[in-house]
Design a protein around this motif. Structure first.
Motif, PDB file in Angstrom:
ATOM      1  N   PRO A   1       0.832  -1.207   0.000  1.00  0.00           N
ATOM      2  CA  PRO A   1       0.000   0.000   0.000  1.00  0.00           C
ATOM      3  C   PRO A   1       0.863   1.252   0.000  1.00  0.00           C
ATOM      4  O   PRO A   1       1.867   1.331   0.697  1.00  0.00           O
ATOM      5  CB  PRO A   1      -0.792  -0.129   1.311  1.00  0.00           C
ATOM      6  CG  PRO A   1      -0.745  -1.580   1.651  1.00  0.00           C
ATOM      7  CD  PRO A   1       0.570  -2.059   1.156  1.00  0.00           C
TER       8      PRO A   1
ATOM      9  N   TRP B   1     -10.989  -0.458   6.600  1.00  0.00           N
ATOM     10  CA  TRP B   1     -11.644  -1.182   5.515  1.00  0.00           C
ATOM     11  C   TRP B   1     -10.979  -0.959   4.159  1.00  0.00           C
ATOM     12  O   TRP B   1     -11.419  -1.545   3.166  1.00  0.00           O
ATOM     13  CB  TRP B   1     -13.112  -0.744   5.455  1.00  0.00           C
ATOM     14  CG  TRP B   1     -13.644  -0.435   6.803  1.00  0.00           C
ATOM     15  CD1 TRP B   1     -13.926   0.801   7.331  1.00  0.00           C
ATOM     16  CD2 TRP B   1     -13.915  -1.372   7.853  1.00  0.00           C
ATOM     17  NE1 TRP B   1     -14.360   0.687   8.627  1.00  0.00           N
ATOM     18  CE2 TRP B   1     -14.366  -0.628   8.981  1.00  0.00           C
ATOM     19  CE3 TRP B   1     -13.822  -2.751   7.953  1.00  0.00           C
ATOM     20  CZ2 TRP B   1     -14.719  -1.233  10.191  1.00  0.00           C
ATOM     21  CZ3 TRP B   1     -14.180  -3.366   9.161  1.00  0.00           C
ATOM     22  CH2 TRP B   1     -14.611  -2.602  10.256  1.00  0.00           C
ATOM     23  N   ASP B   2      -9.926  -0.156   4.099  1.00  0.00           N
ATOM     24  CA  ASP B   2      -9.345   0.250   2.819  1.00  0.00           C
ATOM     25  C   ASP B   2      -7.877  -0.152   2.754  1.00  0.00           C
ATOM     26  O   ASP B   2      -7.032   0.429   3.439  1.00  0.00           O
ATOM     27  CB  ASP B   2      -9.491   1.766   2.637  1.00  0.00           C
ATOM     28  CG  ASP B   2      -9.296   2.199   1.199  1.00  0.00           C
ATOM     29  OD1 ASP B   2      -8.416   1.631   0.530  1.00  0.00           O
ATOM     30  OD2 ASP B   2     -10.017   3.107   0.739  1.00  0.00           O
ATOM     31  N   ASP B   3      -7.570  -1.147   1.921  1.00  0.00           N
ATOM     32  CA  ASP B   3      -6.212  -1.676   1.874  1.00  0.00           C
ATOM     33  C   ASP B   3      -5.274  -0.856   1.005  1.00  0.00           C
ATOM     34  O   ASP B   3      -4.116  -1.241   0.789  1.00  0.00           O
ATOM     35  CB  ASP B   3      -6.213  -3.128   1.416  1.00  0.00           C
ATOM     36  CG  ASP B   3      -6.788  -3.323   0.012  1.00  0.00           C
ATOM     37  OD1 ASP B   3      -7.085  -2.303  -0.661  1.00  0.00           O
ATOM     38  OD2 ASP B   3      -6.945  -4.492  -0.412  1.00  0.00           O
ATOM     39  N   ARG B   4      -5.722   0.304   0.517  1.00  0.00           N
ATOM     40  CA  ARG B   4      -4.833   1.165  -0.259  1.00  0.00           C
ATOM     41  C   ARG B   4      -3.897   1.968   0.639  1.00  0.00           C
ATOM     42  O   ARG B   4      -2.928   2.561   0.150  1.00  0.00           O
ATOM     43  CB  ARG B   4      -5.656   2.113  -1.131  1.00  0.00           C
ATOM     44  CG  ARG B   4      -6.467   1.404  -2.202  1.00  0.00           C
ATOM     45  CD  ARG B   4      -7.383   2.356  -2.936  1.00  0.00           C
ATOM     46  NE  ARG B   4      -8.438   2.896  -2.076  1.00  0.00           N
ATOM     47  CZ  ARG B   4      -9.361   3.754  -2.489  1.00  0.00           C
ATOM     48  NH1 ARG B   4      -9.357   4.183  -3.741  1.00  0.00           N
ATOM     49  NH2 ARG B   4     -10.285   4.193  -1.650  1.00  0.00           N
TER      50      ARG B   4
ATOM     51  N   LEU C   1      -3.149  -1.126  10.354  1.00  0.00           N
ATOM     52  CA  LEU C   1      -1.983  -0.504   9.741  1.00  0.00           C
ATOM     53  C   LEU C   1      -1.271   0.392  10.752  1.00  0.00           C
ATOM     54  O   LEU C   1      -1.881   0.868  11.723  1.00  0.00           O
ATOM     55  CB  LEU C   1      -2.384   0.287   8.497  1.00  0.00           C
ATOM     56  CG  LEU C   1      -3.358   1.457   8.638  1.00  0.00           C
ATOM     57  CD1 LEU C   1      -2.589   2.766   8.683  1.00  0.00           C
ATOM     58  CD2 LEU C   1      -4.337   1.478   7.495  1.00  0.00           C
TER      59      LEU C   1
END
Length: 330
Positions: free
Chosen positions: A186, A206-209, A266
């Motif tokens: 990411p 919820w956002d793996d970017r 993260l």
């Protein structure tokens, strides 16, 4: 007791010691908490953001700054700023949230933590000079209550979606390898303060970017405790509303930044204050304490309050932020 002289009708330290703040827990999540947010995220990722970039407005800190607009959920057109390296390609990318006063210009968010970076700085719906939208209050005390009758209509959920759509717009605007980060990993970083800190905690699990985040004095932490603590921020509007509408707690369970932080894996740097009249410190520390992944904490003397040591603490946080993102994104 408070460490600063003040004229608030309450103690902005809420009588808490550092050790007590480090033990503030996160409320339990509703059974469908993750399903609710994953559904909201899937909806936002399906939006065609159609970003449009305006001409350069200024150049500073090695960045060329443009106006930008993009589409978010519900067809709402969001405005803000896009910062691009003045020379060469971007190697990193940042989405930057703002406080509950909105964002009138991009200045306070610059310089960026890493060189050779791009950033999008959106004004979420209803907020700031470029986020105004018909029907959504522009004043924080009213904005925070907009649509609060239901989890599906509460404006906070849409503001979280605005951040996801901002990330989509940035990916579309900045060609590969930006946002770069580690090869194959990411590449986006997130920065958010106060309102933007709380929105970030809700958005990021919820956002793996995204690869790393920094949250300063985050709001929306531990609502059951928060509604017992007087303040001068948007939380006071929620406290007042809850007295007449106790059922609102069933909605707020889905918008608790500390509950969301239990899913946030993260690396995250939190700057939390011991004294804060706008965002009660117990809620801030609840977000930090609940983090599920690698975490760092910088304890601030005060938040939302001018004091003699503010400049030094701000400089220290800027350096910690630079070091943190260099470790996890560079």
């Amino acid at each position: 007791m408070s460490s600063f002289a003040h004229d608030f009708p309450f103690d902005p330290s809420y009588g808490c010691t550092s050790d007590e703040l480090l033990r503030v827990p996160a409320p339990a999540a509703p059974g469908d908490f993750a399903a609710f947010w994953r559904g909201r995220h899937d909806e936002a990722r399906g939006v065609s953001t159609d970003p449009e970039v305006g001409p350069p407005e200024e150049e500073r800190d090695g960045l060329r700054i443009h106006g930008v607009t993009f589409t978010s959920v519900g067809g709402v057109r969001i405005g803000g700023w896009l910062a691009l390296p003045a020379e060469g390609p971007a190697e990193h990318g940042f989405v930057i949230g703002h406080g509950y006063g909105g964002r009138q210009e991009p200045g306070p968010d610059l310089p960026l933590p890493l060189p050779r970076s791009a950033a999008i700085m959106p004004c979420v719906r209803g907020m700031g000079s470029r986020g105004l939208w018909p029907g959504i209050p522009a004043v924080a005390d009213e904005h925070v209550l907009h649509g609060i009758e239901s989890r599906d209509t509460y404006v906070i959920g849409d503001c979280v979606a605005d951040l996801w759509c901002a990330a989509s717009a940035l990916h579309e605007l900045v060609p590969e390898p930006a946002p770069g980060g580690r090869a194959g990993g990411p590449g986006l970083g997130y920065l958010g303060e106060s309102f933007g800190g709380g929105l970030g905690a809700l958005a990021l699990p919820w956002d793996d970017r995204f690869g790393a985040a920094q949250l300063t004095v985050p709001t929306f932490g531990n609502h059951p405790l928060r509604i017992t603590l007087p303040c001068v921020g948007s939380g006071e509007s929620v406290r007042t509303y809850r007295r007449e509408h106790p059922e609102v707690m069933d909605v707020l369970r889905y918008f608790d930044a500390a509950t969301a932080a239990t899913r946030l894996e993260l690396p995250t740097l939190v700057a939390a204050a011991l004294f804060d009249p706008a965002v009660p410190p117990p809620g801030q520390f609840a977000v930090h304490n609940a983090l599920a992944g690698p975490r760092e904490l910088q304890v601030l003397s005060a938040g939302h309050f001018e004091h003699e040591g503010l400049a030094a603490e701000t400089a220290e946080l800027r350096e910690n932020r630079r070091r943190f993102f260099a470790r996890y994104l560079a």
